[in-house]
Design a protein around this motif. Sequence first.
Motif, mmCIF file in Angstrom:
data_model
loop_
_atom_site.group_PDB
_atom_site.id
_atom_site.type_symbol
_atom_site.label_atom_id
_atom_site.label_comp_id
_atom_site.label_asym_id
_atom_site.label_seq_id
_atom_site.Cartn_x
_atom_site.Cartn_y
_atom_site.Cartn_z
ATOM 1 N N ARG A 47 -2.738 -0.171 2.872
ATOM 2 C CA ARG A 47 -2.430 1.118 2.225
ATOM 3 C C ARG A 47 -3.258 1.305 0.962
ATOM 4 O O ARG A 47 -3.747 2.413 0.691
ATOM 5 C CB ARG A 47 -0.937 1.184 1.912
ATOM 6 C CG ARG A 47 -0.042 1.246 3.144
ATOM 7 C CD ARG A 47 1.380 1.587 2.781
ATOM 8 N NE ARG A 47 2.019 0.509 2.034
ATOM 9 C CZ ARG A 47 2.722 -0.473 2.586
ATOM 10 N NH1 ARG A 47 2.855 -0.522 3.908
ATOM 11 N NH2 ARG A 47 3.288 -1.401 1.838
ATOM 12 N N ARG A 87 -8.735 5.331 7.599
ATOM 13 C CA ARG A 87 -7.693 4.430 8.090
ATOM 14 C C ARG A 87 -8.292 3.203 8.763
ATOM 15 O O ARG A 87 -7.883 2.065 8.490
ATOM 16 C CB ARG A 87 -6.779 5.197 9.048
ATOM 17 C CG ARG A 87 -6.143 6.444 8.407
ATOM 18 C CD ARG A 87 -5.528 7.366 9.445
ATOM 19 N NE ARG A 87 -4.977 8.577 8.849
ATOM 20 C CZ ARG A 87 -5.695 9.670 8.569
ATOM 21 N NH1 ARG A 87 -6.997 9.687 8.841
ATOM 22 N NH2 ARG A 87 -5.113 10.724 8.028
ATOM 23 N N SER A 115 2.035 5.334 1.518
ATOM 24 C CA SER A 115 3.101 5.058 2.482
ATOM 25 C C SER A 115 3.218 6.130 3.548
ATOM 26 O O SER A 115 3.741 5.861 4.638
ATOM 27 C CB SER A 115 4.438 4.920 1.753
ATOM 28 O OG SER A 115 4.379 3.898 0.776
ATOM 29 N N GLU A 150 0.976 7.503 5.379
ATOM 30 C CA GLU A 150 0.079 7.375 6.527
ATOM 31 C C GLU A 150 0.579 6.388 7.577
ATOM 32 O O GLU A 150 0.054 6.353 8.679
ATOM 33 C CB GLU A 150 -1.312 6.936 6.040
ATOM 34 C CG GLU A 150 -2.052 8.011 5.286
ATOM 35 C CD GLU A 150 -2.252 9.268 6.103
ATOM 36 O OE1 GLU A 150 -2.631 9.167 7.289
ATOM 37 O OE2 GLU A 150 -2.004 10.366 5.559
ATOM 38 N N ARG A 151 1.572 5.568 7.224
ATOM 39 C CA ARG A 151 2.148 4.600 8.168
ATOM 40 C C ARG A 151 1.059 3.692 8.769
ATOM 41 O O ARG A 151 0.961 3.530 9.988
ATOM 42 C CB ARG A 151 2.924 5.316 9.286
ATOM 43 C CG ARG A 151 4.053 6.191 8.773
ATOM 44 C CD ARG A 151 4.848 6.811 9.907
ATOM 45 N NE ARG A 151 5.892 7.667 9.387
ATOM 46 C CZ ARG A 151 7.110 7.247 9.027
ATOM 47 N NH1 ARG A 151 7.407 5.963 9.141
ATOM 48 N NH2 ARG A 151 8.014 8.084 8.563
ATOM 49 N N ARG A 196 -0.700 0.293 9.711
ATOM 50 C CA ARG A 196 -0.205 -1.008 10.127
ATOM 51 C C ARG A 196 -1.355 -2.004 10.201
ATOM 52 O O ARG A 196 -2.455 -1.656 10.625
ATOM 53 C CB ARG A 196 0.492 -0.918 11.492
ATOM 54 C CG ARG A 196 1.763 -0.065 11.473
ATOM 55 C CD ARG A 196 2.415 -0.070 12.841
ATOM 56 N NE ARG A 196 3.643 0.724 12.846
ATOM 57 C CZ ARG A 196 4.417 0.872 13.911
ATOM 58 N NH1 ARG A 196 4.074 0.289 15.067
ATOM 59 N NH2 ARG A 196 5.527 1.607 13.828
#
Length: 280
Positions: free
Chosen positions: A30, A39, A176, A178-179, A181
């Motif tokens: 993040r 991303r 946070s 954008e989720r 992983r």
Amino acid sequence: MVTNLTQDQPLTPPQAFDALYAFCAPALVRQTYLLTGRRELAREAVERAFQLAWQRWPEVARDRDPGGWVRAVAYDCALSPWHRFRPRYRHAEPPPADPADRALLHALLQLPPSYRRTLVLYDGVGLDLPETAAETEASTPAAAHRLTHAREAVAARLPELTDPGELHRRLLGLASAERLRAARPEPVRREGERRNVLWTRAAIAFTGTIVGATTLTLWTAPTHFEAPIAPAQAVEGVPPVAVLPPVGVMGPLPPREQARRAKVRRAAAGGPERLAPELR
């Protein structure tokens, strides 16, 4: 030594690495997204940083802040200028769906990389000024200067973020939302081991090439000095050669020439003829 709190036993290197990865990787992805606005690049930079950490695990495990070590490498990888030449990163990614998050991300990406990194570390991660200066390899006054100008630039575009507390809250919310992983730690470890094997093989091949080239040079090198042959040069100022009539093939002398030669030989044997004066 890192210990397991439940069993009170030392962790093996893979277990310690997995614990560090599970604790740091999600937040690092993040944070790196705030630096790049991409991303996939954020995930790639974090995975690459942990691969390097696994390759140098004894060094990283003894570091006083292993998470900080990985964070510094991930930030360096994410902000590398070479990414602009990669085809997959030539085009911008879709921006955040929320207009407020989109405006904040745009304001961050307009900052110089060093200012952006300082702002994320201080107002996003929550490091103090000396720690921020140390991680950005700058003096404390230089880090304070970058932070001040970064805040002013963001506030000029978004006046509601003049308060540092509100800026911190918005940065956390943007990261946070954008989720993002992170991958599992096992594939990251395997990729780090694979890269380590490839680099080792490449080093061995390079060393063998150098040794072979050196041996060939020693085998073919001359053992004594040989004077170089001077290159041919045109000579000027020489008169042209006279053209002579062709010489015939050698053969027996004709009788007349043979008699003349015999006369010369007889005269030479008796000495030269003397001249006597004549009386008149």
